[in-house]
Design an enzyme around this catalytic site. Structure first.
Site, short mmCIF file in Angstrom:
data_model
loop_
_atom_site.label_atom_id
_atom_site.label_comp_id
_atom_site.label_asym_id
_atom_site.label_seq_id
_atom_site.Cartn_x
_atom_site.Cartn_y
_atom_site.Cartn_z
CB THR A 1 -1.00 0.04 1.25
OG1 THR A 1 -0.46 -0.24 2.34
CG2 THR A 1 -1.82 -0.68 1.35
CE1 TYR B 1 -0.81 -3.42 7.28
CE2 TYR B 1 -0.36 -3.18 4.51
CZ TYR B 1 -0.38 -2.65 5.27
OH TYR B 1 -0.24 -1.49 5.88
NE ARG C 1 -4.38 4.28 4.58
CZ ARG C 1 -3.27 4.83 3.16
NH1 ARG C 1 -2.48 5.31 4.02
NH2 ARG C 1 -3.23 5.03 2.13
CE LYS D 1 2.73 -3.66 7.55
NZ LYS D 1 2.57 -2.98 6.10
#
Length: 292
Positions: free
Chosen positions: A44, A133, A138, A161
Site C-alpha cells: 500500500t 496484513y 486504512r 503484518k
C-alpha cells in the site's frame, strides 16, 4: 522466514506520475547496502491502489530481478477482490518473489468468516509463502486475532503484518500463534515495543528514508536488549510521527525528494505534501541527521 527490517518500499515516479525505473533501481541498491533484510514491492505504501495491473506486475518483477536473491522480496498482492488477489499472487510466484503480502479487503467490509475464506482461497490457489496484513485504520476492516489463529493452520500462511498499533493485542497474538506465524509490526511508532514482546520484525515506512537506523532497532529489539532498542529508536520517533502528518505515502515520498533520492511524482488522488507540512517533515529529517 521473513524477519527483521523490511521496507515497505515506495514506488518512485516522475513528476508526470510515470514510474521512475532508474530511481527504483537506485533505491533497491541503497537498501541492500544499508542492511535492509527485505523489500515489499507494491504494497500500500507503493501505491498499489493506483498502479494499473500491468504496472503492478512489472514493478514486482523489476524488484525481484534487481535484488537477484540478495535479500527477500515480498510482493504486495492484496486486493478487495479475491480473484484479483489470486491473479496477482500467481504473478508473484511466477516471477520468483519470496512471499506475498495480502492486505485485508478494503471498503467492502467482509465478515470474519469472509476474511477467513478469502485468505484460505488465496493460500489454496498459490503455493507461495503468504503474509496476512491487518491495518484497520486504512481499510475499515479489522481481522480479529481469532481469525488469524484459524488461518495459522494453513502451511502457506507464514506471517502477519500487524498494523493495529495495539501492543496488548499484539502480545496476545504472539502468544497464540508465535510457534506457527511470524508476527511482524506494521506500525513504526510501536514496532520496537512489539519486537521486544516477541515480534520478529518490522515492515516499515520509516525504513524508506532511514534504513540502517531501522535495521539497528530491529536487531536490538529482537535480541531483547531494551537499552539498545531505546537508544536506536529514540532518534527516529519524530520521523515515525511526522511521516504520517498526511496520508502515507505522501510525507515519505516528499522526504525522499528532499533527500535527493527521487522526483516528486505521486498519483491522484494523493498529492505532493502540502506547503504547511513540508517544514515539519524537513525538521524531522534534520533532527534525524538525514539532510546535509
Amino acid at each position: 522466514m521473513i524477519s527483521g527490517s523490511v521496507v515497505a518500499l515506495v514506488t518512485p515516479m516522475h513528476s508526470d506520475g510515470s514510474i521512475d525505473w532508474q530511481a527504483l533501481s537506485r533505491l533497491i541498491e541503497w537498501h541492500i547496502e544499508q542492511g535492509t533484510d527485505g523489500i515489499v514491492a507494491v504494497g500500500t505504501t507503493g501505491e498499489s491502489a493506483t498502479l494499473a495491473m500491468d504496472e503492478h506486475k512489472m514493478v514486482i518483477k523489476a524488484c525481484v530481478d534487481q535484488v537477484a536473491g540478495r535479500i527477500k522480496v515480498v510482493a504486495g498482492t492484496g486486493a478487495n477482490s479475491t480473484a484479483e488477489a489470486i491473479e496477482l499472487t500467481k504473478v508473484a510466484y511466477e516471477v520468483g518473489a519470496d512471499a506475498c503480502l495480502l492486505v485485508t479487503p478494503y471498503y467492502n467490509k467482509p465478515t470474519q468468516e469472509g476474511l477467513y475464506r478469502h485468505y484460505m482461497a488465496i493460500a489454496d490457489a498459490v503455493d507461495i509463502p503468504q503474509i496476512l496484513y491487518n491495518v484497520p485504520g486504512r481499510t475499515a476492516c479489522d481481522m480479529l486475532n481469532s481469525t488469524t489463529i484459524r488461518l495459522a493452520e494453513h502451511r502457506n500462511i507464514i506471517a502477519i503484518k500487524d498494523a493495529t498499533g495495539d501492543l496488548v493485542r499484539g502480545k496476545e497474538l504472539i502468544d497464540a500463534v508465535g510457534d506457527k506465524l511470524a508476527v511482524l509490526s506494521g506500525d513504526d511508532a510501536t514496532a520496537a515495543g512489539l519486537m521486544l514482546l516477541g515480534g520478529q520484525g518490522n515492515i516499515s515506512v520509516t525504513a524508506n528514508i532511514a534504513p540502517a537506523a531501522v535495521k539497528a532497532v530491529c536487531v536490538a529489539a529482537m535480541a531483547g536488549d531494551e537499552a539498545a532498542t531505546e537508544a536506536a529508536d529514540g532518534p527516529l520517533r519524530i520521523l515515525h510521527e511526522r511521516l504520517f502528518v498526511e496520508a502515507n505515502p505522501i510525507p515519505v515520498k516528499w522526504a525522499l525528494l528532499a533527500m535527493g533520492l527521487m522526483e516528486d511524482g505521486i498519483r491522484l488522488p494523493l498529492t505532493v505534501l502540502s506547503d504547511v507540512e513540508q517544514p515539519r517533515v524537513r525538521d524531522a529529517l534534520n533532527q534525524a541527521g538525514l539532510l546535509d
